[in-house]
Scaffold this motif. Structure first.
Motif, short mmCIF file in Angstrom:
data_model
loop_
_atom_site.label_atom_id
_atom_site.label_comp_id
_atom_site.label_asym_id
_atom_site.label_seq_id
_atom_site.Cartn_x
_atom_site.Cartn_y
_atom_site.Cartn_z
N TYR A 118 -7.95 -0.98 -2.91
CA TYR A 118 -6.88 -0.36 -3.68
C TYR A 118 -5.52 -0.73 -3.08
O TYR A 118 -5.31 -0.52 -1.89
CB TYR A 118 -7.03 1.16 -3.71
N TYR A 119 -4.65 -1.26 -3.90
CA TYR A 119 -3.29 -1.60 -3.47
C TYR A 119 -2.44 -1.78 -4.72
O TYR A 119 -2.94 -1.75 -5.85
CB TYR A 119 -3.26 -2.87 -2.62
N THR A 125 -3.03 4.99 -1.89
CA THR A 125 -4.03 3.91 -1.91
C THR A 125 -4.75 3.81 -0.57
O THR A 125 -5.93 3.50 -0.53
CB THR A 125 -3.39 2.55 -2.26
N SER A 135 0.85 -1.18 0.00
CA SER A 135 0.00 0.00 0.00
C SER A 135 0.88 1.23 0.00
O SER A 135 1.99 1.23 0.55
CB SER A 135 -0.90 0.03 1.24
N ASN A 184 -8.80 4.11 -0.06
CA ASN A 184 -9.57 3.12 0.69
C ASN A 184 -10.33 3.76 1.84
O ASN A 184 -11.49 3.43 2.08
CB ASN A 184 -8.65 2.02 1.22
N ASN A 225 -6.04 -1.33 3.52
CA ASN A 225 -5.23 -1.86 2.43
C ASN A 225 -6.06 -2.39 1.27
O ASN A 225 -5.51 -2.78 0.26
CB ASN A 225 -4.32 -2.98 2.95
N ASP A 239 -8.37 -2.87 7.03
CA ASP A 239 -9.27 -2.51 5.95
C ASP A 239 -8.68 -1.45 5.03
O ASP A 239 -9.06 -1.34 3.88
CB ASP A 239 -10.60 -1.99 6.50
#
Length: 144
Positions: A113-114, A89, A85, A93, A110, A108
């Motif tokens: 979107y990562y 990102t 991450s 999130n 992470n 959560d």
């Protein structure tokens, strides 16, 4: 005397034939164990390579690098896979979870979107490919 020698040699051949599957099993077990030890040590090497090189290649806002895992298939070589991450990102999130009214904890933040990173041996060095989780951008670089 000759028949005793002949019986001894026949007995030896039969014993060898009957025990050969056991020796093959032992050999394959040893080879498998050595391969697993090699892959686990290489996971540590790849982690070090990523920690040193990702910030140099545009990922200076690295937030968290997940554990590197070896992904190998017979005859295809080993690919090392991980994800990480970035601060960007994590913010995406957090905004996504805030819209849905969900409370965000560190785990959560992470997902979804990562950045995904794959590393393969390339001659004497490594080829690193970084892509985002939604498949819009991808970049590669080599490390020696």
């Amino acid at each position: 005397m000759k028949t005793i020698k002949q019986l001894y040699h026949e007995h030896k051949i039969i014993t060898l034939i009957l025990t050969s599957p056991v020796w093959l099993f032992v050999l394959f077990s040893i080879l498998f164990t050595v391969n697993e030890i090699y892959k686990s040590t290489q996971e540590g090497v790849v982690t070090e390579v990523l920690n040193k090189t990702l910030p140099k290649h545009g990922y200076s806002d690295l937030y968290y690098l997940n554990q590197v895992k070896a992904d190998s298939h017979f005859g295809m070589g080993t690919t090392y896979v991980s994800s990480f991450s970035t601060k960007r990102t994590v913010k995406k999130n957090q905004a996504l979870f805030a819209k849905s009214g969900k409370k965000v904890d560190k785990g959560d933040a992470n997902l979804p979107y990562y950045k995904e990173v794959t590393v393969r041996r390339n001659g004497m060095g490594w080829k690193v490919t970084v892509s985002d989780s939604i498949g819009q951008e991808e970049s590669s670089y080599s490390v020696k």
